[in-house]
Design a protein around this motif. Structure first.
Motif, PDB file in Angstrom:
ATOM      1  N   SER A  10      -4.070  53.105   6.997  1.00 23.32           N
ATOM      2  CA  SER A  10      -3.622  52.957   8.391  1.00 23.32           C
ATOM      3  C   SER A  10      -3.822  54.280   9.114  1.00 23.32           C
ATOM      4  N   GLY A  11      -4.491  54.240  10.248  1.00 27.65           N
ATOM      5  CA  GLY A  11      -4.728  55.470  11.001  1.00 27.65           C
ATOM      6  C   GLY A  11      -3.590  55.803  11.943  1.00 27.65           C
ATOM      7  N   THR A  12      -3.118  54.805  12.682  1.00 30.21           N
ATOM      8  CA  THR A  12      -2.089  55.051  13.695  1.00 30.21           C
ATOM      9  C   THR A  12      -0.784  54.320  13.411  1.00 30.21           C
ATOM     10  N   GLY A  13      -0.655  53.768  12.204  1.00 34.43           N
ATOM     11  CA  GLY A  13       0.646  53.270  11.763  1.00 34.43           C
ATOM     12  C   GLY A  13       0.881  51.772  11.906  1.00 34.43           C
ATOM     13  N   ASN A  14      -0.019  51.053  12.598  1.00 35.54           N
ATOM     14  CA  ASN A  14       0.245  49.625  12.792  1.00 35.54           C
ATOM     15  C   ASN A  14       0.143  48.849  11.477  1.00 35.54           C
ATOM     16  N   THR A  15      -0.920  49.106  10.734  1.00 38.22           N
ATOM     17  CA  THR A  15      -1.081  48.416   9.446  1.00 38.22           C
ATOM     18  C   THR A  15      -0.036  48.911   8.447  1.00 38.22           C
ATOM     19  N   SER A  58      -9.133  46.701  11.490  1.00 42.12           N
ATOM     20  CA  SER A  58     -10.542  46.597  11.848  1.00 42.12           C
ATOM     21  C   SER A  58     -11.010  47.950  12.349  1.00 42.12           C
ATOM     22  N   GLY A  60     -14.646  50.863  12.652  1.00 41.59           N
ATOM     23  CA  GLY A  60     -16.092  50.904  12.884  1.00 41.59           C
ATOM     24  C   GLY A  60     -16.455  49.837  13.888  1.00 41.59           C
ATOM     25  N   GLU A  62     -16.045  46.194  13.361  1.00 40.32           N
ATOM     26  CA  GLU A  62     -15.593  45.053  12.555  1.00 40.32           C
ATOM     27  C   GLU A  62     -15.850  45.269  11.056  1.00 40.32           C
ATOM     28  N   SER A  90      -4.272  45.186  11.167  1.00 39.98           N
ATOM     29  CA  SER A  90      -4.157  45.193  12.623  1.00 39.98           C
ATOM     30  C   SER A  90      -5.548  45.338  13.250  1.00 39.98           C
ATOM     31  N   ASP A  92      -7.719  45.336  17.471  1.00 36.96           N
ATOM     32  CA  ASP A  92      -7.496  45.467  18.915  1.00 36.96           C
ATOM     33  C   ASP A  92      -8.354  44.477  19.691  1.00 36.96           C
ATOM     34  N   TRP A  93      -9.606  44.811  19.935  1.00 37.73           N
ATOM     35  CA  TRP A  93     -10.421  44.042  20.877  1.00 37.73           C
ATOM     36  C   TRP A  93     -11.264  42.959  20.220  1.00 37.73           C
ATOM     37  N   GLY A  94     -11.315  42.935  18.922  1.00 40.58           N
ATOM     38  CA  GLY A  94     -12.208  41.992  18.244  1.00 40.58           C
ATOM     39  C   GLY A  94     -11.590  40.605  18.129  1.00 40.58           C
TER      40      GLY A  94
HETATM   41  C1  FMN Z   1     -12.778  54.153  15.132  1.00 36.79           C
HETATM   42  C2  FMN Z   1     -12.100  52.852  15.475  1.00 36.79           C
HETATM   43  C3  FMN Z   1     -12.822  51.666  15.396  1.00 36.79           C
HETATM   44  C4  FMN Z   1     -12.224  50.445  15.709  1.00 36.79           C
HETATM   45  N1  FMN Z   1     -12.965  49.292  15.640  1.00 36.79           N
HETATM   46  C5  FMN Z   1     -12.382  48.105  15.954  1.00 36.79           C
HETATM   47  C6  FMN Z   1     -13.129  46.896  15.898  1.00 36.79           C
HETATM   48  O1  FMN Z   1     -14.320  46.869  15.558  1.00 36.79           O
HETATM   49  N2  FMN Z   1     -12.487  45.743  16.235  1.00 36.79           N
HETATM   50  C7  FMN Z   1     -11.176  45.709  16.620  1.00 36.79           C
HETATM   51  O2  FMN Z   1     -10.653  44.633  16.882  1.00 36.79           O
HETATM   52  N3  FMN Z   1     -10.434  46.848  16.682  1.00 36.79           N
HETATM   53  C8  FMN Z   1     -11.006  48.033  16.349  1.00 36.79           C
HETATM   54  N4  FMN Z   1     -10.267  49.187  16.402  1.00 36.79           N
HETATM   55  C9  FMN Z   1      -8.864  49.117  16.793  1.00 36.79           C
HETATM   56  C10 FMN Z   1      -7.930  49.187  15.587  1.00 36.79           C
HETATM   57  O3  FMN Z   1      -8.192  48.157  14.666  1.00 36.79           O
HETATM   58  C11 FMN Z   1      -6.486  49.062  16.091  1.00 36.79           C
HETATM   59  O4  FMN Z   1      -6.196  50.164  16.922  1.00 36.79           O
HETATM   60  C12 FMN Z   1      -5.471  48.973  14.965  1.00 36.79           C
HETATM   61  O5  FMN Z   1      -4.206  48.664  15.527  1.00 36.79           O
HETATM   62  C13 FMN Z   1      -5.358  50.278  14.192  1.00 36.79           C
HETATM   63  O6  FMN Z   1      -4.480  50.072  13.119  1.00 36.79           O
HETATM   64  P1  FMN Z   1      -3.695  51.260  12.404  1.00 36.79           P
HETATM   65  O7  FMN Z   1      -2.599  51.703  13.372  1.00 36.79           O
HETATM   66  O8  FMN Z   1      -3.166  50.690  11.161  1.00 36.79           O
HETATM   67  O9  FMN Z   1      -4.708  52.358  12.180  1.00 36.79           O
HETATM   68  C14 FMN Z   1     -10.864  50.410  16.102  1.00 36.79           C
HETATM   69  C15 FMN Z   1     -10.137  51.612  16.172  1.00 36.79           C
HETATM   70  C16 FMN Z   1     -10.741  52.816  15.865  1.00 36.79           C
HETATM   71  C17 FMN Z   1      -9.928  54.086  15.939  1.00 36.79           C
END
Ligand code: FMN
Length: 140
Positions: A10-15, A58, A60, A62, A90, A92-94
């Protein structure tokens, strides 16, 4: 008592929030749950578990996070045959493509996917965390 491993990146804590709720659900009455970020996890943690939950957002385009989660998942190819497994993460836009691909991949490894991959848009709300707990309980 079952041994359950919950392993996530998890990068930002959601997962990570999801992982904690999955672990709580897997705890049940008296189970041994290991909650590990992937940099602390080993293939043995998976081999020794009766059930495994893997979490990754998600990233890169996807795909799984490429420096830690991707090689870890790759290392499971020969060890998850028949292993009860659930996936979560978790996004975002996919549209969840990374999770569909991940599920197919784990099925290809022979894992016993016992629930659909659980995907949550950005930060999990309370009802999402409840779904995570239920997912963890499916491993019991
Ligand atoms: C480098 C990067 C690439 C990402 N690529 C995608 C993507 O391809 N599709 C998508 O739906 N979200 C994408 N996201 C959004 C992350 O999946 C989303 O912010 C998620 O909540 C991060 O979870 P985390 O807090 O566990 O790191 C991307 C985010 C980052 C930083």
């Amino acid at each position: 008592m079952k041994k359950i491993a919950v392993i996530y990146w998890s990068g930002t804590g959601n997962t990570e929030m999801m992982a904690k709720a999955v672990a709580e659900g897997a705890q049940g009455d008296n189970n041994e749950v290991k909650l590990l970020s992937v940099d602390k996890a080993s293939v043995e943690d998976v081999m020794n578990a009766d059930g495994v939950a893997l979490g990754c957002p998600s990233m890169g385009a996807e795909v799984l996070e490429e420096s830690e989660m991707e090689p870890f998942v790759q290392s499971l190819e020969k060890v998850v045959t028949g292993k009860p497994l659930v996936l979560f993460g978790s996004y975002d836009w996919g549209d969840g493509e990374w999770m569909r691909d991940w599920e197919e991949r784990m099925k290809g490894y022979g894992a016993n996917l016992i629930a659909e991959g659980l995907i949550v848009n950005l930060e999990p709300a309370d009802q999402n965390l409840d779904a995570c707990k239920k997912l963890g309980a499916r491993l019991l």
